[in-house]
Design an enzyme around this catalytic site. Structure first.
Site, PDB file in Angstrom:
ATOM      1  N   TRP A   1      42.261  32.492  42.185  1.00 23.90           N
ATOM      2  CA  TRP A   1      41.715  33.849  42.249  1.00 23.90           C
ATOM      3  C   TRP A   1      42.408  34.753  41.232  1.00 23.90           C
ATOM      4  O   TRP A   1      41.770  35.594  40.582  1.00 23.90           O
ATOM      5  CB  TRP A   1      41.828  34.393  43.659  1.00 23.90           C
ATOM      6  CG  TRP A   1      41.143  35.710  43.916  1.00 23.90           C
ATOM      7  CD1 TRP A   1      41.587  36.689  44.755  1.00 23.90           C
ATOM      8  CD2 TRP A   1      39.897  36.195  43.396  1.00 23.90           C
ATOM      9  NE1 TRP A   1      40.713  37.746  44.778  1.00 23.90           N
ATOM     10  CE2 TRP A   1      39.656  37.465  43.942  1.00 23.90           C
ATOM     11  CE3 TRP A   1      38.970  35.672  42.485  1.00 23.90           C
ATOM     12  CZ2 TRP A   1      38.523  38.236  43.638  1.00 23.90           C
ATOM     13  CZ3 TRP A   1      37.834  36.436  42.170  1.00 23.90           C
ATOM     14  CH2 TRP A   1      37.625  37.698  42.743  1.00 23.90           C
TER      15      TRP A   1
ATOM     16  N   GLY B   1      35.432  41.233  48.921  1.00 20.93           N
ATOM     17  CA  GLY B   1      34.007  40.969  48.971  1.00 20.93           C
ATOM     18  C   GLY B   1      33.725  39.499  48.776  1.00 20.93           C
ATOM     19  O   GLY B   1      34.636  38.681  48.606  1.00 20.93           O
TER      20      GLY B   1
ATOM     21  N   ALA C   1      36.539  32.498  43.217  1.00 27.44           N
ATOM     22  CA  ALA C   1      37.064  32.422  41.855  1.00 27.44           C
ATOM     23  C   ALA C   1      36.239  31.490  40.989  1.00 27.44           C
ATOM     24  O   ALA C   1      36.054  31.729  39.785  1.00 27.44           O
ATOM     25  CB  ALA C   1      38.518  31.956  41.882  1.00 27.44           C
TER      26      ALA C   1
ATOM     27  N   LYS D   1      37.452  37.165  58.669  1.00 24.41           N
ATOM     28  CA  LYS D   1      36.366  36.216  58.376  1.00 24.41           C
ATOM     29  C   LYS D   1      36.920  34.826  58.075  1.00 24.41           C
ATOM     30  O   LYS D   1      36.225  33.815  58.286  1.00 24.41           O
ATOM     31  CB  LYS D   1      35.496  36.732  57.223  1.00 24.41           C
ATOM     32  CG  LYS D   1      36.220  37.002  55.923  1.00 24.41           C
ATOM     33  CD  LYS D   1      36.316  35.805  54.999  1.00 24.41           C
ATOM     34  CE  LYS D   1      37.103  36.137  53.754  1.00 24.41           C
ATOM     35  NZ  LYS D   1      37.294  34.980  52.862  1.00 24.41           N
TER      36      LYS D   1
ATOM     37  N   ASP E   1      31.278  38.850  52.976  1.00 24.35           N
ATOM     38  CA  ASP E   1      32.341  37.867  52.769  1.00 24.35           C
ATOM     39  C   ASP E   1      32.301  36.779  53.837  1.00 24.35           C
ATOM     40  O   ASP E   1      32.593  35.606  53.568  1.00 24.35           O
ATOM     41  CB  ASP E   1      33.693  38.588  52.777  1.00 24.35           C
ATOM     42  CG  ASP E   1      34.735  37.876  51.930  1.00 24.35           C
ATOM     43  OD1 ASP E   1      34.424  36.821  51.352  1.00 24.35           O
ATOM     44  OD2 ASP E   1      35.865  38.383  51.834  1.00 24.35           O
TER      45      ASP E   1
END
Length: 337
Positions: free
Chosen positions: A12, A133, A137, A188, A241
């Site tokens: 990321w 969000g 990557a 999440k 997400d």
């Protein structure tokens, strides 16, 4: 030219580096792992991001003071378990009101702090913002259209970061709800583990849809109790997400869940994924927050039992399905007879 230093050299971090480099920023990537920097210097790509070339004019740095002092903006992209200790090391070199953008997701188990709260705790002089969000990557680094939200304590900072990150393939919205953005991003990951477990057990689309929907209900209950806004939780950093993390094989949380559903232990699954599985680190914190705020979160409870109490995944699903009967939305009134 804006000078941006990115703390961390994982996938990321590199996705953000390529994005901002394409936007014309002067990029420095810092890592505490010299072997990680050597790999990037030699190959100009990360082993977990094959085919994505790191531009040769991106600086690779192991000296923390140089990295921090030279930057206009700092991007905190280390894995969430290392956020606090990295921030503590950075603190002596951070200027007053220097912008730090956290792009990782997680909750600290011991303190129940979000990542931005940990950074502020260690670097009180910084201006801390967040970016979150549905943004793997693997896709951002290849220029696949993506949309995120940046949260900041003031509109000027949010709009500055919006301009820094946004381009024709990376759309950025702004929001003042930092807490809601971070809770959606952290919680999440726990639900994505459950979705992966269901996949590993061989269940289908019906099960996945149920987990996403009821998982979102749990996230919303806790988020609202903690002062987040429903507009945030049902936006990009919440439901957006959650959907991508539960559905994509780019998701390390879903991949770990699949392995657990197939019978592997949590430790075996994390070792096979070979990257930090944020949901494992956030699961206990999510359960502790649910207890603290008296919020009913049965999915989170069962994920914790599977991860840390050796409960079988099949038994967890069975117990979820046989819970007491409930109304889906208790706030909705029945018509008068």
């Amino acid at each position: 030219m804006t000078k941006v230093s990115i703390m961390g050299a994982g996938t990321w971090a590199l996705g953000i580096a390529v994005l901002l480099h394409n936007n014309g920023a002067d990029i420095t990537i810092w890592s505490a792992l010299e072997e990680e920097l050597d790999m990037l210097r030699k190959n100009h790509e990360h082993r977990n991001l094959p085919g994505v070339k790191i531009p040769e004019d991106i600086h690779l740095e192991s000296d923390l003071e140089t990295t921090v002092r030279s930057a206009d903006v700092l991007v905190m992209a280390v894995a969430s378990p290392y956020t606090r200790q990295t921030a503590a090391k950075m603190a002596p070199f951070v200027k007053k009101e220097q912008i730090i953008v956290d792009v990782a997701k997680g909750i600290e188990e011991k303190t129940l702090m979000t990542l931005s709260e940990q950074i502020r705790d260690e670097i009180p002089q910084a201006n801390v913002a967040v970016l979150s969000g549905p943004s793997h990557a693997e896709e951002v680094s290849r220029g696949i259209p993506t949309t995120c939200v940046v949260g900041a304590s003031d509109q000027k900072t949010a709009e500055y970061l919006q301009n820094l990150f946004m381009n024709e393939v990376f759309r950025v919205y702004t929001s003042p709800d930092i807490r809601g953005i971070e809770l959606g991003g952290a919680l999440k990951n726990v639900i994505a583990l459950a979705a992966g477990v269901a996949d590993g057990l061989g269940y289908g689309d019906n099960t996945k849809a149920a987990l996403i929907t009821r998982g979102m209900a749990e996230i919303a209950r806790l988020g609202l109790a903690m002062g987040a806004h429903s507009e945030t939780l049902y936006g990009l950093s919440g439901i957006g997400d959650l959907i991508v993390t539960c559905a994509s094989m780019h998701s390390r949380n879903r991949r770990a869940g699949i392995l657990i559903g197939q019978g592997k232990t949590m430790e075996e699954a994390m070792a096979e994924v070979k990257m930090v599985v944020e949901g494992v680190h956030s699961a206990k914190a999510a359960k502790a927050l649910a207890d603290k705020y008296y919020i009913h979160m049965p999915l989170v409870e069962e994920v914790n039992r599977v991860l840390f109490e050796n409960k079988s995944a099949a038994d967890a699903v069975h117990d979820l399905m046989l819970r007491d009967k409930r109304i889906e939305s208790p706030v909705l009134p029945w018509p008068k007879a």
